[in-house]
Scaffold this active site. Sequence first.
Site, PDB file in Angstrom:
ATOM      1  N   SER B  13      89.109 -26.659  45.968  1.00  7.28           N
ATOM      2  CA  SER B  13      89.298 -25.854  47.172  1.00  7.28           C
ATOM      3  C   SER B  13      90.766 -25.468  47.383  1.00  7.28           C
ATOM      4  CB  SER B  13      88.780 -26.653  48.380  1.00  7.28           C
ATOM      5  OG  SER B  13      89.473 -26.336  49.556  1.00  7.28           O
ATOM      6  N   GLY B 182      89.622 -26.730  57.835  1.00  3.88           N
ATOM      7  CA  GLY B 182      90.576 -25.759  57.308  1.00  3.88           C
ATOM      8  C   GLY B 182      92.032 -26.085  57.603  1.00  3.88           C
ATOM      9  N   ASN B 183      92.909 -25.630  56.710  1.00  3.53           N
ATOM     10  CA  ASN B 183      94.348 -25.832  56.923  1.00  3.53           C
ATOM     11  C   ASN B 183      94.812 -25.101  58.176  1.00  3.53           C
ATOM     12  OD1 ASN B 183      94.192 -23.186  55.447  1.00  3.53           O
ATOM     13  ND2 ASN B 183      96.377 -23.251  55.842  1.00  3.53           N
ATOM     14  N   ASP B 184      94.059 -24.068  58.577  1.00  2.00           N
ATOM     15  CA  ASP B 184      94.486 -23.290  59.745  1.00  2.00           C
ATOM     16  C   ASP B 184      94.117 -23.948  61.071  1.00  2.00           C
ATOM     17  OD1 ASP B 184      91.780 -22.835  59.602  1.00  2.00           O
ATOM     18  OD2 ASP B 184      91.900 -20.652  59.608  1.00  2.00           O
TER      19      ASP B 184
END
Lengths: 195, 195
Positions: B13, B182-184
Amino acid sequence: MPHRLEYFFDYVSPYSYLADSQIPALVERTGAELVYRPFFLGGVMQASGNSPPATVPAKGKYMGADMARWLKRYGLELKFNPHFPVVTVKPMRGALVALEEGFFPAYHKALFKAMWLEEKNVGDAAVLGEVVKGAGLDADLLLRRIEEPGIKDKLKANTAEAVERGAFGAPTFYVDDEMFFGNDRLDFLEEKLRS
Amino acid sequence: MPHRLEYFFDYVSPYSYLADSQIPALVERTGAELVYRPFFLGGVMQASGNSPPATVPAKGKYMGADMARWLKRYGLELKFNPHFPVVTVKPMRGALVALEEGFFPAYHKALFKAMWLEEKNVGDAAVLGEVVKGAGLDADLLLRRIEEPGIKDKLKANTAEAVERGAFGAPTFYVDDEMFFGNDRLDFLEEKLRS
């Protein structure tokens, strides 16, 4: 010279509702020239082959939690609309009429409010008329003009243009050819507008 | 008492690669107790009914632009792996072995690097062995242990547990029952860890 910021939105989109609350301040901070581009999200989803997040049950559930976090951060309220997914063809045509007639700000505010705070089925012409009237605007004019072929064509053209430029959801922003999708990319958008 | 932060990831990912670069500093700032939970993203996608973003061509295209923005913000590089989607069952089992054997940090770093900087097909046992050896670790031990039923079962159990708790992609974080995807969403995660 200030950047031109094109903002494609649909009242049916809760993430457009979130983003919309942040746009005035963002425009003020960056001096961008904001251009509202109403489009029909249903058409974008169909043409791009995308599907709403809630099609995957786990995504739909998480979206509720995620939405609550954004609402808290922005200091906003939202009531999930029981008529969702409202068919927003008429209200989006209405946004085009409102832009032409010079009463867009009041219309825009009333529509997001009706959709995401007042649980109204704004896809229904009678309900749409009440909302517009309630905002002190000319409902007869609006309901008549959203049936004009020129207005119908313009909504189709905006939708097709967004798809052509890479959109697959709402809200979608463009600065020249650079695309930014979602309220959660407003920070990248702002960096671009400051460049 | 510090929060316990569970971090489900898969080397396949690219958004896990992005998030992973930020985790050490986040943990230091918040004092969270970090627990690495290797899982198999392919199994999560299948069980949740989710599909990779690039299944929708416009999303895949936008993901490239979005990725470039994050890489710039984090000061990272990435080379798109030509073997993508690599079948990461073996490297994820390897992560479980590495955790048990006490060499996880070196293994973890080497695997993300091999996958997202060195264009290696880490799903292939021979390639995986080279990567592990190159990191100065015991490749024979690792390649032997990833075939143990106990390790195989543990990867399946981690994957099933994540799905049960609502995961539909990677990276997925939990603080108690609250999920962050998510990284966000690392900023929301950090707010939670500070609460």
